[in-house]
Scaffold this motif. Structure first.
Motif, short mmCIF file in Angstrom:
data_model
loop_
_atom_site.label_atom_id
_atom_site.label_comp_id
_atom_site.label_asym_id
_atom_site.label_seq_id
_atom_site.Cartn_x
_atom_site.Cartn_y
_atom_site.Cartn_z
N LYS A 136 0.83 -1.21 0.00
CA LYS A 136 0.00 0.00 0.00
C LYS A 136 0.87 1.26 0.00
CE LYS A 136 -3.75 2.38 2.47
NZ LYS A 136 -3.14 3.72 2.42
N HIS A 138 1.90 1.76 -3.47
CA HIS A 138 0.71 2.10 -4.25
C HIS A 138 0.33 3.56 -4.03
CE1 HIS A 138 -3.71 2.17 -5.06
NE2 HIS A 138 -3.38 1.37 -6.05
N GLN A 164 -5.16 -10.41 -1.29
CA GLN A 164 -6.23 -9.54 -1.77
C GLN A 164 -7.08 -9.06 -0.60
OE1 GLN A 164 -9.53 -11.42 -3.87
NE2 GLN A 164 -9.67 -9.66 -5.26
N LEU A 223 -5.12 -6.45 1.40
CA LEU A 223 -5.00 -5.17 0.70
C LEU A 223 -6.33 -4.42 0.68
CD1 LEU A 223 -2.70 -6.23 -2.28
CD2 LEU A 223 -2.18 -4.44 -0.60
N GLU A 224 -7.41 -5.15 0.42
CA GLU A 224 -8.70 -4.46 0.34
C GLU A 224 -9.17 -3.98 1.71
OE1 GLU A 224 -11.39 -6.73 -2.19
OE2 GLU A 224 -10.43 -5.75 -3.91
N THR A 258 -8.05 -4.48 -5.48
CA THR A 258 -7.16 -5.57 -5.90
C THR A 258 -7.91 -6.58 -6.74
OG1 THR A 258 -5.97 -5.29 -3.80
CG2 THR A 258 -5.51 -7.29 -5.05
N ARG A 273 -5.55 -0.44 -9.77
CA ARG A 273 -5.82 -1.65 -9.00
C ARG A 273 -4.55 -2.51 -8.95
NH1 ARG A 273 -11.09 -2.37 -12.76
NH2 ARG A 273 -12.45 -0.85 -11.71
N VAL A 274 -4.30 -3.11 -7.82
CA VAL A 274 -3.20 -4.07 -7.72
C VAL A 274 -3.64 -5.37 -8.36
CG1 VAL A 274 -1.78 -5.44 -6.14
CG2 VAL A 274 -2.23 -3.03 -5.64
N CYS A 275 -2.81 -5.92 -9.24
CA CYS A 275 -3.13 -7.19 -9.90
C CYS A 275 -2.23 -8.29 -9.33
CB CYS A 275 -2.92 -7.09 -11.41
SG CYS A 275 -4.18 -6.11 -12.25
N ILE A 276 -2.85 -9.31 -8.73
CA ILE A 276 -2.09 -10.45 -8.22
C ILE A 276 -2.31 -11.62 -9.17
CG2 ILE A 276 -1.66 -11.96 -6.25
CD1 ILE A 276 -3.04 -9.92 -4.47
#
Length: 242
Positions: free
Chosen positions: A44, A47, A94, A97-98, A104, A132-135
């Motif tokens: 974060k 980010h 996820q 993070l959310e 995410t 958005r974070v992509c995992i």
């Protein structure tokens, strides 16, 4: 935010690769929620700098395909089980993070629509563009390939500017610094030297793929608080493979 100018980064989009073992803390197996949350806070913080972040997380804290194969299990089956372990880790990250307010998406190379999205490159790029974070989970979707190779593949597909490899040590050493007090850390090292000296940065396929696409690998300590953000701001200790 008086020091905001000193925290600028030249990176717009990066790949963070961490092992599954990084999520288990000191318990030796599985997921340790406080450790997952700590790593999520590190993500974060980067980010919040405006950097677009991709992630690949290994599955070794739950199941490692090579170990299963060594114990008599058929290799392909063992590798698929390892891929499913990475999905579990991705979902845990996820959730962490959310809970911190970071949108995410978990994107799986093996379709499982009820829990995550299938991998579609253009859609994944759009998620990144929307901050958005992509995992990326389930590796490449193929047995015999590690999550290191998956991270390098996805980093190239997403046009990332570097792979950040989070480890237990603050860079690449000429020998294991956990076992040898006289181990020497490299500030920079070439892809070819990593391969020739069998340094355990990433597996050979991943390093060769990074080399062929001129994608730098930055190795740093994930255990150092603020380390990920610090390196992006031009601080800290790390090794660049290029």
């Amino acid at each position: 935010m008086a020091d905001s100018d000193s925290k600028q980064t030249t990176f717009k989009r990066v790949m963070l690769k961490i092992s599954g073992e990084a999520l288990m803390g000191d318990q030796g197996y599985g997921l340790h929620p406080p450790t997952v949350e700590r790593i999520a806070r590190e993500v974060k913080s980067v980010h919040d700098m405006g950097v677009e972040i991709c992630m690949v997380i290994g599955g070794g804290n739950i199941f490692r395909g090579l170990q299963g194969s060594a114990q008599g299990m058929e290799r392909t089956t063992a590798d698929y089980m390892g891929m499913l372990a990475t999905v579990m880790n991705a979902l845990a990250m996820q959730a962490a993070l959310e809970s911190l307010g970071v949108f995410t998406r978990v994107i799986s190379a093996i379709p499982m629509d009820q829990v995550c999205e299938p991998y579609i490159r253009r859609r994944a790029v759009r998620h990144l563009e929307k901050a958005r974070v992509c995992i990326f989970a389930a590796g490449t979707g193929n047995p015999y390939f590690t999550t290191d190779t998956a991270a390098t593949l996805r980093a190239n597909e997403m046009a990332c500017e570097a792979i950040f490899k989070g480890t237990k040590v603050d860079g690449v050493y000429d020998k294991d610094p956990m076992k040898h007090d006289d181990a020497v850390r490299y500030d920079t090292i070439s892809y070819d030297d990593c391969l020739a000296k069998h340094l355990k940065v990433m597996d050979a396929s991943a390093i060769a793929l990074a080399r062929d696409n001129s994608l730098p690998i930055i190795v740093f300590s994930l255990d150092e608080p603020g380390g990920f953000k610090g390196i992006l701001a031009g601080e800290g200790t790390y090794t660049i493979v290029r």
